[in-house]
Design a protein around this motif. Structure first.
Motif, PDB file in Angstrom:
ATOM      1  N   THR A   1      83.465  85.573  -6.736  1.00  0.00           N
ATOM      2  CA  THR A   1      82.021  84.777  -6.386  1.00  0.00           C
ATOM      3  C   THR A   1      82.198  83.385  -6.265  1.00  0.00           C
ATOM      4  O   THR A   1      81.639  83.049  -5.006  1.00  0.00           O
ATOM      5  CB  THR A   1      80.992  84.960  -7.705  1.00  0.00           C
ATOM      6  N   VAL A   2      83.071  82.771  -7.067  1.00  0.00           N
ATOM      7  CA  VAL A   2      83.242  81.391  -6.502  1.00  0.00           C
ATOM      8  C   VAL A   2      84.295  81.165  -5.442  1.00  0.00           C
ATOM      9  O   VAL A   2      83.964  80.317  -4.567  1.00  0.00           O
ATOM     10  CB  VAL A   2      83.920  80.875  -7.728  1.00  0.00           C
ATOM     11  N   GLU A   3      85.227  82.046  -5.084  1.00  0.00           N
ATOM     12  CA  GLU A   3      86.173  81.776  -4.172  1.00  0.00           C
ATOM     13  C   GLU A   3      85.797  82.579  -2.924  1.00  0.00           C
ATOM     14  O   GLU A   3      86.575  82.341  -2.042  1.00  0.00           O
ATOM     15  CB  GLU A   3      87.709  82.206  -4.691  1.00  0.00           C
ATOM     16  N   HIS A   4      84.768  83.381  -2.914  1.00  0.00           N
ATOM     17  CA  HIS A   4      84.520  84.067  -1.578  1.00  0.00           C
ATOM     18  C   HIS A   4      83.202  83.897  -1.340  1.00  0.00           C
ATOM     19  O   HIS A   4      82.853  83.455  -0.176  1.00  0.00           O
ATOM     20  CB  HIS A   4      85.028  85.427  -1.829  1.00  0.00           C
ATOM     21  N   VAL A   5      82.249  84.383  -2.268  1.00  0.00           N
ATOM     22  CA  VAL A   5      80.701  84.578  -1.778  1.00  0.00           C
ATOM     23  C   VAL A   5      80.184  83.118  -1.827  1.00  0.00           C
ATOM     24  O   VAL A   5      79.427  82.884  -1.060  1.00  0.00           O
ATOM     25  CB  VAL A   5      80.067  85.184  -3.121  1.00  0.00           C
ATOM     26  N   LEU A   6      80.714  81.975  -2.700  1.00  0.00           N
ATOM     27  CA  LEU A   6      79.905  80.793  -2.572  1.00  0.00           C
ATOM     28  C   LEU A   6      80.693  79.744  -1.649  1.00  0.00           C
ATOM     29  O   LEU A   6      80.412  78.764  -1.572  1.00  0.00           O
ATOM     30  CB  LEU A   6      80.119  80.280  -4.072  1.00  0.00           C
ATOM     31  N   GLN A   7      81.612  80.498  -0.868  1.00  0.00           N
ATOM     32  CA  GLN A   7      82.383  79.593   0.256  1.00  0.00           C
ATOM     33  C   GLN A   7      81.390  79.245   1.374  1.00  0.00           C
ATOM     34  O   GLN A   7      80.721  80.125   1.763  1.00  0.00           O
ATOM     35  CB  GLN A   7      83.681  80.259   0.549  1.00  0.00           C
ATOM     36  N   PRO A   8      81.575  78.170   2.289  1.00  0.00           N
ATOM     37  CA  PRO A   8      80.539  78.056   3.116  1.00  0.00           C
ATOM     38  C   PRO A   8      80.770  78.901   4.159  1.00  0.00           C
ATOM     39  O   PRO A   8      81.983  79.416   4.558  1.00  0.00           O
ATOM     40  CB  PRO A   8      81.058  76.561   3.791  1.00  0.00           C
ATOM     41  N   GLY A   9      79.743  79.493   5.089  1.00  0.00           N
ATOM     42  CA  GLY A   9      79.586  80.349   6.056  1.00  0.00           C
ATOM     43  C   GLY A   9      79.570  81.691   5.670  1.00  0.00           C
ATOM     44  O   GLY A   9      79.551  82.724   6.666  1.00  0.00           O
ATOM     45  N   TYR A  10      79.490  82.003   4.126  1.00  0.00           N
ATOM     46  CA  TYR A  10      79.748  83.519   3.730  1.00  0.00           C
ATOM     47  C   TYR A  10      78.347  84.100   4.101  1.00  0.00           C
ATOM     48  O   TYR A  10      77.215  83.710   3.983  1.00  0.00           O
ATOM     49  CB  TYR A  10      79.711  83.496   2.239  1.00  0.00           C
TER      50      TYR A  10
ATOM     51  N   GLY B   1      74.977 104.067   5.856  1.00  0.00           N
ATOM     52  CA  GLY B   1      75.284 103.418   4.335  1.00  0.00           C
ATOM     53  C   GLY B   1      75.398 102.029   4.051  1.00  0.00           C
ATOM     54  O   GLY B   1      74.785 101.410   3.244  1.00  0.00           O
ATOM     55  N   PHE B   2      76.085 101.393   5.291  1.00  0.00           N
ATOM     56  CA  PHE B   2      76.159  99.750   5.306  1.00  0.00           C
ATOM     57  C   PHE B   2      74.707  99.327   5.490  1.00  0.00           C
ATOM     58  O   PHE B   2      74.271  98.490   4.672  1.00  0.00           O
ATOM     59  CB  PHE B   2      77.055  99.281   6.212  1.00  0.00           C
ATOM     60  N   ALA B   3      74.105  99.833   6.403  1.00  0.00           N
ATOM     61  CA  ALA B   3      72.773  99.204   6.786  1.00  0.00           C
ATOM     62  C   ALA B   3      71.618  99.339   5.489  1.00  0.00           C
ATOM     63  O   ALA B   3      70.718  98.505   5.142  1.00  0.00           O
ATOM     64  CB  ALA B   3      72.191 100.188   8.214  1.00  0.00           C
ATOM     65  N   LEU B   4      71.736 100.734   4.949  1.00  0.00           N
ATOM     66  CA  LEU B   4      71.059 100.651   3.742  1.00  0.00           C
ATOM     67  C   LEU B   4      71.293  99.883   2.582  1.00  0.00           C
ATOM     68  O   LEU B   4      70.357  99.166   1.961  1.00  0.00           O
ATOM     69  CB  LEU B   4      71.113 102.303   3.439  1.00  0.00           C
ATOM     70  N   GLN B   5      72.569  99.770   2.349  1.00  0.00           N
ATOM     71  CA  GLN B   5      72.870  98.855   1.256  1.00  0.00           C
ATOM     72  C   GLN B   5      72.435  97.299   1.667  1.00  0.00           C
ATOM     73  O   GLN B   5      72.053  96.848   0.765  1.00  0.00           O
ATOM     74  CB  GLN B   5      74.482  98.847   1.156  1.00  0.00           C
ATOM     75  N   GLN B   6      72.852  97.069   2.990  1.00  0.00           N
ATOM     76  CA  GLN B   6      72.319  95.491   3.398  1.00  0.00           C
ATOM     77  C   GLN B   6      70.714  95.416   3.064  1.00  0.00           C
ATOM     78  O   GLN B   6      70.429  94.279   2.808  1.00  0.00           O
ATOM     79  CB  GLN B   6      72.902  95.128   4.819  1.00  0.00           C
ATOM     80  N   ALA B   7      70.241  96.476   3.675  1.00  0.00           N
ATOM     81  CA  ALA B   7      68.588  96.277   3.455  1.00  0.00           C
ATOM     82  C   ALA B   7      67.990  96.207   2.014  1.00  0.00           C
ATOM     83  O   ALA B   7      67.204  95.598   1.991  1.00  0.00           O
ATOM     84  CB  ALA B   7      67.993  97.539   4.274  1.00  0.00           C
ATOM     85  N   SER B   8      68.918  96.785   0.997  1.00  0.00           N
ATOM     86  CA  SER B   8      68.552  96.719  -0.397  1.00  0.00           C
ATOM     87  C   SER B   8      69.038  95.453  -1.195  1.00  0.00           C
ATOM     88  O   SER B   8      68.517  95.198  -2.080  1.00  0.00           O
ATOM     89  CB  SER B   8      69.084  97.893  -0.954  1.00  0.00           C
ATOM     90  N   LEU B   9      69.665  94.480  -0.353  1.00  0.00           N
ATOM     91  CA  LEU B   9      70.057  93.410  -0.999  1.00  0.00           C
ATOM     92  C   LEU B   9      69.146  92.358  -1.288  1.00  0.00           C
ATOM     93  O   LEU B   9      67.928  92.266  -0.457  1.00  0.00           O
ATOM     94  CB  LEU B   9      71.176  92.572  -0.223  1.00  0.00           C
ATOM     95  N   PRO B  10      68.849  91.686  -2.574  1.00  0.00           N
ATOM     96  CA  PRO B  10      67.908  90.781  -2.819  1.00  0.00           C
ATOM     97  C   PRO B  10      68.380  89.505  -2.113  1.00  0.00           C
ATOM     98  O   PRO B  10      67.656  88.425  -2.942  1.00  0.00           O
ATOM     99  CB  PRO B  10      68.201  90.775  -4.508  1.00  0.00           C
ATOM    100  N   PHE B  11      68.806  89.490  -0.960  1.00  0.00           N
ATOM    101  CA  PHE B  11      68.927  88.044  -0.428  1.00  0.00           C
ATOM    102  C   PHE B  11      69.140  88.427   1.010  1.00  0.00           C
ATOM    103  O   PHE B  11      69.607  89.374   1.347  1.00  0.00           O
ATOM    104  CB  PHE B  11      70.071  87.339  -1.011  1.00  0.00           C
ATOM    105  N   GLU B  12      68.870  87.452   1.846  1.00  0.00           N
ATOM    106  CA  GLU B  12      69.095  87.628   3.322  1.00  0.00           C
ATOM    107  C   GLU B  12      69.744  86.458   3.950  1.00  0.00           C
ATOM    108  O   GLU B  12      70.948  86.715   4.452  1.00  0.00           O
ATOM    109  CB  GLU B  12      67.778  87.774   4.055  1.00  0.00           C
ATOM    110  N   THR B  13      69.396  85.134   3.683  1.00  0.00           N
ATOM    111  CA  THR B  13      70.422  84.088   4.236  1.00  0.00           C
ATOM    112  C   THR B  13      71.242  83.555   3.394  1.00  0.00           C
ATOM    113  O   THR B  13      71.369  83.815   2.205  1.00  0.00           O
ATOM    114  CB  THR B  13      69.104  82.660   4.256  1.00  0.00           C
ATOM    115  N   GLY B  14      72.035  82.718   3.773  1.00  0.00           N
ATOM    116  CA  GLY B  14      73.041  82.131   3.189  1.00  0.00           C
ATOM    117  C   GLY B  14      72.692  81.232   2.009  1.00  0.00           C
ATOM    118  O   GLY B  14      73.326  81.365   0.779  1.00  0.00           O
ATOM    119  N   GLU B  15      71.459  80.674   1.844  1.00  0.00           N
ATOM    120  CA  GLU B  15      71.080  79.756   0.929  1.00  0.00           C
ATOM    121  C   GLU B  15      70.384  80.652  -0.223  1.00  0.00           C
ATOM    122  O   GLU B  15      70.663  80.406  -1.506  1.00  0.00           O
ATOM    123  CB  GLU B  15      69.625  79.139   1.569  1.00  0.00           C
TER     124      GLU B  15
END
Length: 224
Positions: A191-200, A152-166
């Motif tokens: 989004t601001v306090e977690h996803v956009l933090q360096p190294g996410y 389930g996690f692999a499928l969800q990750q594969a469907s995300l519209p992004f791969e790199t941190g950038e």
């Protein structure tokens, strides 16, 4: 002088079942499983498609062999190892393997003629759980919930519209620009306090959830 390479050169290397399967896996990794055909696989190997049938009977046997090859890349629990770190390593390895072969996510448990690597993998995982004191029923529950989480996690990750941190940060900023923060305060905060933090890295969520699953399985084993 560098010798020429390409289909003509590859054709001079004798075909084998393993070579055919590895070429098929490489093709699916690059172009997707939907694009795979015996004709295209033959072209990639520099041979006529009919030559492939000396090593695989048909497309279904080819898929069986490809899935078995993917299973062979996943770390298996070693004999005598403590079950929790063994299951954790196996799960992490499975996710890493599926990230390399995304086409395999929907095929791993769908084959009706599993190969030796597939059967050995399943038998070893079940054996590790049984040796750790899981009853037959609890081992079945544990195997099911672990694989459900991994796939389930692999499928969800594969469907995300992004791969790199950038790419993640770029998409998050674009969504924030379209999203009134006062209407979605909690989503904005995350989004601001977690996803956009360096190294996410979304992939880091996998091991957090995996440890919750393993802790829950340990409690279930101990109470039964």
């Amino acid at each position: 002088m560098v010798p020429p390479t390409g289909p003509a050169t590859e054709a001079r290397i004798p075909l084998s079942r393993e070579r055919v399967l590895r070429a098929a896996v490489a093709f699916a990794d690059k172009s997707g499983i939907g694009s795979l055909s015996m004709r295209k696989l033959g072209e990639g190997l520099g041979v006529e498609a009919m030559s492939l049938y000396n090593h695989v009977a048909n497309k279904e046997e080819l898929l069986d062999g490809m899935v078995d090859l993917v299973f062979s890349e996943i770390d298996m629990p070693s004999g005598g190892a403590d079950w929790k770190p063994a299951m954790r390593q196996r799960a992490v390895s499975a996710r890493q393997t599926l990230s390399r072969h995304r086409w395999a996510i929907g095929l791993m448990e769908s084959r009706t003629s599993p190969g030796p690597a597939t059967l050995r993998h399943h038998d070893t995982v079940i054996g590790s759980l049984r040796d750790a004191g899981f009853s037959v029923e609890m081992a079945a529950h544990a195997f099911s919930v672990l694989d459900s989480y991994i796939y389930g996690f692999a499928l969800q990750q594969a469907s995300l519209p992004f791969e790199t941190g950038e790419e993640t940060a770029e998409l998050a900023h674009a969504i924030l620009m379209q999203m009134p923060p006062d209407e979605y305060p909690h989503l904005t905060e995350l989004t601001v306090e977690h996803v956009l933090q360096p190294g996410y890295d979304y992939g880091d969520e996998f091991e957090f959830g995996l440890d919750l699953v393993l802790d829950g399985l340990e409690r279930a084993r101990d109470t039964t």
